[in-house]
Design a protein around this motif. Structure first.
Motif, mmCIF file in Angstrom:
data_model
loop_
_atom_site.group_PDB
_atom_site.id
_atom_site.type_symbol
_atom_site.label_atom_id
_atom_site.label_comp_id
_atom_site.label_asym_id
_atom_site.label_seq_id
_atom_site.Cartn_x
_atom_site.Cartn_y
_atom_site.Cartn_z
ATOM 1 N N ARG A 1 0.835 -1.214 0.000
ATOM 2 C CA ARG A 1 0.000 0.000 0.000
ATOM 3 C C ARG A 1 0.871 1.266 0.000
ATOM 4 O O ARG A 1 0.560 2.241 -0.672
ATOM 5 C CB ARG A 1 -0.949 0.000 1.200
ATOM 6 C CG ARG A 1 -2.072 -1.015 1.054
ATOM 7 C CD ARG A 1 -3.095 -0.896 2.183
ATOM 8 N NE ARG A 1 -4.237 -1.752 1.950
ATOM 9 C CZ ARG A 1 -4.328 -3.031 2.341
ATOM 10 N NH1 ARG A 1 -3.327 -3.600 2.990
ATOM 11 N NH2 ARG A 1 -5.418 -3.732 2.104
ATOM 12 N N ASP A 2 1.975 1.231 0.747
ATOM 13 C CA ASP A 2 2.858 2.403 0.789
ATOM 14 C C ASP A 2 3.458 2.679 -0.588
ATOM 15 O O ASP A 2 3.519 3.825 -1.029
ATOM 16 C CB ASP A 2 3.978 2.210 1.821
ATOM 17 C CG ASP A 2 3.450 2.365 3.250
ATOM 18 O OD1 ASP A 2 2.336 2.918 3.404
ATOM 19 O OD2 ASP A 2 4.139 1.927 4.192
ATOM 20 N N GLU A 3 3.896 1.615 -1.261
ATOM 21 C CA GLU A 3 4.464 1.790 -2.612
ATOM 22 C C GLU A 3 3.403 2.330 -3.582
ATOM 23 O O GLU A 3 3.686 3.173 -4.431
ATOM 24 C CB GLU A 3 5.007 0.457 -3.137
ATOM 25 C CG GLU A 3 6.279 0.018 -2.439
ATOM 26 C CD GLU A 3 6.675 -1.410 -2.799
ATOM 27 O OE1 GLU A 3 7.881 -1.689 -2.778
ATOM 28 O OE2 GLU A 3 5.778 -2.237 -3.095
ATOM 29 N N ARG B 1 0.807 4.178 -2.811
ATOM 30 C CA ARG B 1 0.554 5.603 -2.516
ATOM 31 C C ARG B 1 1.642 6.490 -3.122
ATOM 32 O O ARG B 1 1.347 7.558 -3.661
ATOM 33 C CB ARG B 1 0.463 5.837 -1.001
ATOM 34 C CG ARG B 1 -0.841 5.349 -0.412
ATOM 35 C CD ARG B 1 -1.060 5.866 1.012
ATOM 36 N NE ARG B 1 -2.167 5.132 1.613
ATOM 37 C CZ ARG B 1 -2.025 4.054 2.378
ATOM 38 N NH1 ARG B 1 -0.816 3.612 2.683
ATOM 39 N NH2 ARG B 1 -3.080 3.435 2.872
ATOM 40 N N GLU B 2 2.883 6.031 -3.058
ATOM 41 C CA GLU B 2 3.984 6.798 -3.672
ATOM 42 C C GLU B 2 3.781 6.919 -5.180
ATOM 43 O O GLU B 2 3.985 7.976 -5.775
ATOM 44 C CB GLU B 2 5.325 6.106 -3.404
ATOM 45 C CG GLU B 2 5.965 6.471 -2.085
ATOM 46 C CD GLU B 2 7.206 5.616 -1.819
ATOM 47 O OE1 GLU B 2 7.939 5.312 -2.781
ATOM 48 O OE2 GLU B 2 7.413 5.252 -0.648
#
Ligand SMILES: [Zn+2]
Length: 311
Positions: free
Chosen positions: A273-275, A277-278
């Motif tokens: 999820r973090d990747e 969002r980036e």
């Protein structure tokens, strides 16, 4: 789940009454009835106070507007008692279409998406798809005779062989595949020749004789070599550009292994999820106008929101 772009049509399609040409003519003559002119799939737009607004004309001007042109007029639906129609001015030169509609320019409905209320986007997309169908189905596919519109523009019939034709949709499946684990990840792919950051969920047309779930499993196996252990329907989206219906799914991968079909894809891999969002932030910076109107944004947004809920 958020509301699907181009869903939320506020018109009553009056499918049980529009087959009667007398009723359609009566609706066209009502004082509040109006028509949306389009030109070669584009909205005719007038800009007021720096905002582009698709032109709406009183239905009473139809005889003047159509004049000598072999234009198609279709019934979209009822807004309370008033009829809403769409008129195809595609046979005119662009300047002449602009003049007759008193418009400044032509803009595709997809480029107007963020500037319009949802219900208006739904109406204009519907108008675009239906008019496109008429423009590309003027002749009978069986005997080649020029056919004629019926049912307020929701069918065409051939005077030669009496074959009826109805607007054809092209169903396509689109799927967000996740891989269980900590953290959970999702599969995104980049098409050959696409932008470095243009990662997207996998999608493909449903083939003849295939179920929707079967199409999801086949697409994932063919393009990414991923087999699925669960496939679940999420929602669907009108995509009349020109004739699509997008059917959205979630699926769970059976394993992490990915084998890319290089004829279709440049790459496919798992994103946390973090990747993701980036990636979205980079995309937003490069293309702030694009991507807001697709079912993919709903599928991806739903998965990101689940992650926030779990924390
Ligand atoms: Zn025919």
């Amino acid at each position: 789940m958020g509301e699907m772009p181009y869903a939320g049509l506020r018109l009553d399609r009056a499918g049980n009454r529009r087959h009667d040409p007398g009723w359609v003519a009566d609706v066209l003559a009502r004082p509040g009835s109006r028509l949306l002119p389009l030109w070669q799939d584009q909205c005719l737009v007038r800009t007021t106070a720096d905002r582009p607004r698709p032109v709406t004309l009183p239905a009473g001007c139809w005889p003047d507007l159509s004049d000598d042109l072999a234009a198609d007029l279709v019934f979209l639906g009822l807004d309370a008692d008033a009829g809403v129609f769409a008129a195809d001015l595609s046979t005119l030169a662009r300047d002449e279409a602009l003049r007759r509609a008193a418009a400044d320019t032509t803009i595709d409905v997809r480029r107007l998406f963020t500037a319009l209320p949802r219900a208006d986007s739904a109406t204009l997309a519907y108008a675009r798809g239906l008019l496109h169908w008429h423009r590309t189905h003027r002749f009978c596919g069986t005997c080649g005779t020029r056919n004629q519109p019926r049912h307020g523009g929701h069918a065409r019939v051939c005077p030669g062989c009496e074959r009826w034709q109805f607007p054809r949709l092209e169903p396509a499946v689109i799927v967000l595949v996740t891989l269980p684990g900590t953290p959970e990840r999702c599969l995104l792919a980049r098409h050959a020749g696409a932008d470095e950051i243009a990662w997207s969920t996998l999608a493909g047309f449903v083939e003849v004789g295939e179920t929707l779930e079967g199409a999801v499993r086949r697409e994932l196996a063919e393009e990414a070599g991923v087999s699925l252990q669960g496939v679940r329907y999420v929602g669907s989206q009108p995509w009349p550009f020109p004739a699509g219906l997008m059917i959205g799914f979630r699926a769970v991968a059976a394993s992490a292994e990915v084998t890319v079909d290089e004829r279709e894809l440049a790459d496919a891999r798992w994103f946390t999820r973090d990747e993701l969002r980036e990636l979205q932030a980079a995309w937003q910076q490069q293309r702030p106008e694009s991507g807001h109107d697709s079912i993919e944004s709903v599928l991806v947004g739903g998965w990101l929101a689940e992650g926030t809920a779990q924390q």
